[in-house]
Write an enzyme that holds these catalytic residues in place. Structure first.
Site, PDB file in Angstrom:
ATOM      1  N   ASP A  34       0.850  -1.194   0.000  1.00 13.15           N
ATOM      2  CA  ASP A  34       0.000   0.000   0.000  1.00 13.15           C
ATOM      3  C   ASP A  34       0.881   1.239   0.000  1.00 13.15           C
ATOM      4  OD1 ASP A  34      -2.278  -1.496   0.177  1.00 13.15           O
ATOM      5  OD2 ASP A  34      -2.903  -0.765   2.152  1.00 13.15           O
ATOM      6  N   LYS A  91      -8.101   0.770  -5.248  1.00 11.93           N
ATOM      7  CA  LYS A  91      -9.299   0.193  -4.630  1.00 11.93           C
ATOM      8  C   LYS A  91     -10.562   0.925  -5.041  1.00 11.93           C
ATOM      9  CE  LYS A  91      -7.004  -1.200  -0.304  1.00 11.93           C
ATOM     10  NZ  LYS A  91      -7.082  -2.655  -0.318  1.00 11.93           N
ATOM     11  N   GLY A 163      -5.464  -2.837   8.632  1.00 10.10           N
ATOM     12  CA  GLY A 163      -5.141  -1.711   9.495  1.00 10.10           C
ATOM     13  C   GLY A 163      -5.009  -2.075  10.958  1.00 10.10           C
ATOM     14  N   ARG A 175      -6.378 -20.324   6.829  1.00 10.90           N
ATOM     15  CA  ARG A 175      -6.583 -21.699   7.295  1.00 10.90           C
ATOM     16  C   ARG A 175      -7.980 -22.190   6.928  1.00 10.90           C
ATOM     17  NH1 ARG A 175      -3.032 -24.529  10.450  1.00 10.90           N
ATOM     18  NH2 ARG A 175      -1.500 -23.339  11.626  1.00 10.90           N
ATOM     19  N   GLY A 224      -3.355  -7.233   8.018  1.00 10.59           N
ATOM     20  CA  GLY A 224      -2.710  -7.341   9.332  1.00 10.59           C
ATOM     21  C   GLY A 224      -1.274  -7.828   9.284  1.00 10.59           C
ATOM     22  N   GLY A 245      -0.258  -3.680   3.959  1.00 13.23           N
ATOM     23  CA  GLY A 245      -0.927  -2.380   3.932  1.00 13.23           C
ATOM     24  C   GLY A 245      -0.215  -1.403   4.819  1.00 13.23           C
ATOM     25  N   SER A 246      -0.827  -1.144   5.976  1.00 18.69           N
ATOM     26  CA  SER A 246      -0.288  -0.150   6.902  1.00 18.69           C
ATOM     27  C   SER A 246       1.062  -0.583   7.466  1.00 18.69           C
ATOM     28  CB  SER A 246      -1.282   0.055   8.041  1.00 18.69           C
ATOM     29  OG  SER A 246      -2.607  -0.040   7.558  1.00 18.69           O
TER      30      SER A 246
END
Lengths: 304, 235
Positions: A34, A91, A163, A175, A224, A245-246
């Site tokens: 990101d 996005k 995030g 999983r 995450g 991402g973050s």
């Protein structure tokens, strides 16, 4: 530079499914990062990202600031497209086909119909077969993944909890998808209709997964992932590539961390290489305990 | 296979079949006795598609991630993917030098799309490092962004019918040296070229059902079974 397509001078020619899934194939084994401006995009490319996701705000800021999160500004996406030579993704809100048409006109390389943005439609997703640009969609389980593929998604990623800086949801979703696929491979032909009914997925795709044990499109992980070890973990659980991402640009050391995640992702089966990747790292982004997030603030429950 | 057309609505009649190479996953790391082994650079990209193609041709393969993996390979495949990402890894892992040594020692190398970019002597748009093993200049993303990617067909020297070609953000061979042979063309430009034991395609033969390009490569790598298959096909 030529403006002529590989398909000749005409733009509106057959651009079939193989070309969409083909680009997803090319991204396998890589890290998609990101980025919110051209400078970050260049850092990501230099660190070895195989693509970037152009955003106005990273998920952790969207989570903090609230409000309606929409498609990023065209100016930002354009600047990012101009700054790097790797594919650029962007996005759109779930169900917002008009935003997707704008991104297609802009010629981004991949569109993420994403739960990170505020949904525009609470019942329907975009009919992605109508587009020539490939789409990636999030999923928490096999039924959701196959519904998105039936709508035309050329790549699936776990939703995780964007995030949060907490890998637990990405792990749960990967999983779940992998074990549901494994189960299908053990069933008799006459048991598959019941599975199709329970998963809420088309029978032909259920049958295909029962035969091959894998999704008919590349299966990536997102939501995450904050450290090189996180990337290695989801790869070991079956992810064919990762989205970060973050995790990168919210850390204290984006350049180093970006490179470290790329390294661990490539050598995900080699603990020594992952150790090396961790060696130089500073502080990771501050994560959230998923149980402390209000049900209404969860991003992963968006999408149907 | 695949969705037909581009602009029209296709409600109810869509297909979302799997590309052939995803259907079966071969145990491509178990190479048997006496089988020639082909290394596939597995840093990033569509290396599995190449492995599946080799499996169909009964050629053994091994995934290459560190210099030692090249040991004992008769040929090396540089797959599609992102050339910037791949080149960076070649440099950092010491594979750049190892691959050059491999070529100098007469090893056969086949690059598709990003792999062809890595092989070229000169890379433009933007300029970047490469292995420089093929006397050619390539223009990255020469056909444009993803929206211009397409499945087309073009002339290929060993086929009477056109060869199917999948282009995905493909490069253009802008210049090829005098010692470089053109094996296939599309739209008046070379798309498959050979110089000695170096083979390079700006498209993705590994994403089609046609095995003939990989068979040619196996012949370059001295793989006898492939040569026999190809000979049988010619008769």
């Amino acid at each position: 530079m030529t403006t002529k397509g590989a398909n000749g001078s005409e733009k509106n020619v057959t651009n079939d499914w193989r070309v969409k899934v083909g680009l997803a194939e090319m991204l396998k084994g890589g890290v998609i990062m990101d980025v919110t401006d051209a400078k970050q995009a260049v850092i990501a490319e230099k660190a070895g990202a195989c693509a970037v996701m152009a955003l106005e705000r990273v998920p952790s800021d969207i989570r903090k600031e609230g409000g309606v999160a929409r498609m990023a500004s065209i100016k930002i996406i354009r600047e990012i497209m101009g700054a790097v030579s790797i594919p650029v993704m962007a996005k759109v809100r779930i169900g917002h086909f008009a935003e997707a048409e704008i991104l297609q006109a802009l010629e981004v390389d991949f569109i993420d119909e994403s739960e990170v943005l505020t949904p525009a439609d609470e019942e329907n997703h975009i009919w992605k077969h109508d587009f020539r640009i490939p789409f990636v969609c999030g999923a928490r389980n096999l039924g959701e993944a196959l519904r998105r593929i039936a709508e035309g998604a050329a790549m699936i990623r776990t939703k995780g909890e964007a995030g949060s800086g907490n890998v637990v949801e990405a792990v749960r979703h990967m999983r779940t998808i992998v074990s549901q696929m494994r189960k299908l491979t053990t069933l008799r032909e006459d048991e598959l209709m019941k599975e199709a009914k329970e998963l809420g997925a088309p029978l032909d795709l259920i049958r295909q997964v029962a035969k091959t044990g894998k999704l008919p499109v590349p299966n990536f992980s997102a939501g995450g992932i904050a450290t090189p070890a996180d990337a290695a973990l989801v790869r070991r659980l079956g992810a064919e590539a990762v989205f970060v991402g973050s995790g990168i640009f919210k850390s204290s050391d984006p350049e180093v961390r970006a490179k470290a995640v790329v390294k661990a992702n490539t050598h995900f089966e080699d603990p020594k290489a992952i150790l090396e990747a961790h060696e130089e790292l500073g502080e990771a982004m501050r994560g959230l305990d998923i149980r402390q997030i209000d049900e209404k603030d969860l991003l992963q429950t968006r999408g149907w | 296979m695949g969705v037909e057309g581009s602009g029209e609505r296709r409600s109810g009649n869509c297909s979302y079949g799997s590309p052939h190479f995803l259907v079966e996953k071969g145990d491509f790391e178990n190479y048997g006795e006496g089988r020639v082994k082909i290394g596939i650079l597995a840093v990033q990209g569509d290396y599995e598609a190449h492995a599946a193609m080799l499996e169909r041709l009964d050629a053994a393969s091994v995934l290459v991630r560190v210099p030692g993996d090249v040991e004992g390979c008769a040929g090396l495949i540089l797959p599609g993917g992102e050339s910037t990402t791949q080149m960076q890894f070649l440099r950092e892992e010491g594979l750049q030098e190892r691959i050059r040594e491999f070529a100098a020692a007469g090893g056969a190398i086949f690059g598709t799309c990003a792999g062809a970019i890595l092989l070229a002597q000169e890379v433009k748009n933007p300029r970047q490092d490469s292995l420089g093993l093929l006397d050619a200049t390539v223009l990255r993303n020469g056909y444009g962004r993803q929206i211009w990617s397409a499945v087309v067909s073009g002339h290929c020297v060993w086929k009477s019918e056109p060869l199917e070609m999948v282009f995905i953000r493909g490069p253009v061979f802008e210049r090829i040296g005098p010692g470089v042979e053109v094996l296939a063309e599309y739209d008046g430009k070379p798309v498959l070229v050979r110089q000695g034991k170096i083979l390079a395609a700006s498209f993705h033969p590994e994403l089609t059902a046609d095995t003939s390009v990989h068979e040619r490569f196996l012949q370059l790598a001295g793989f006898p079974a492939a040569a026999e298959t190809a000979a049988a096909q010619r008769q």
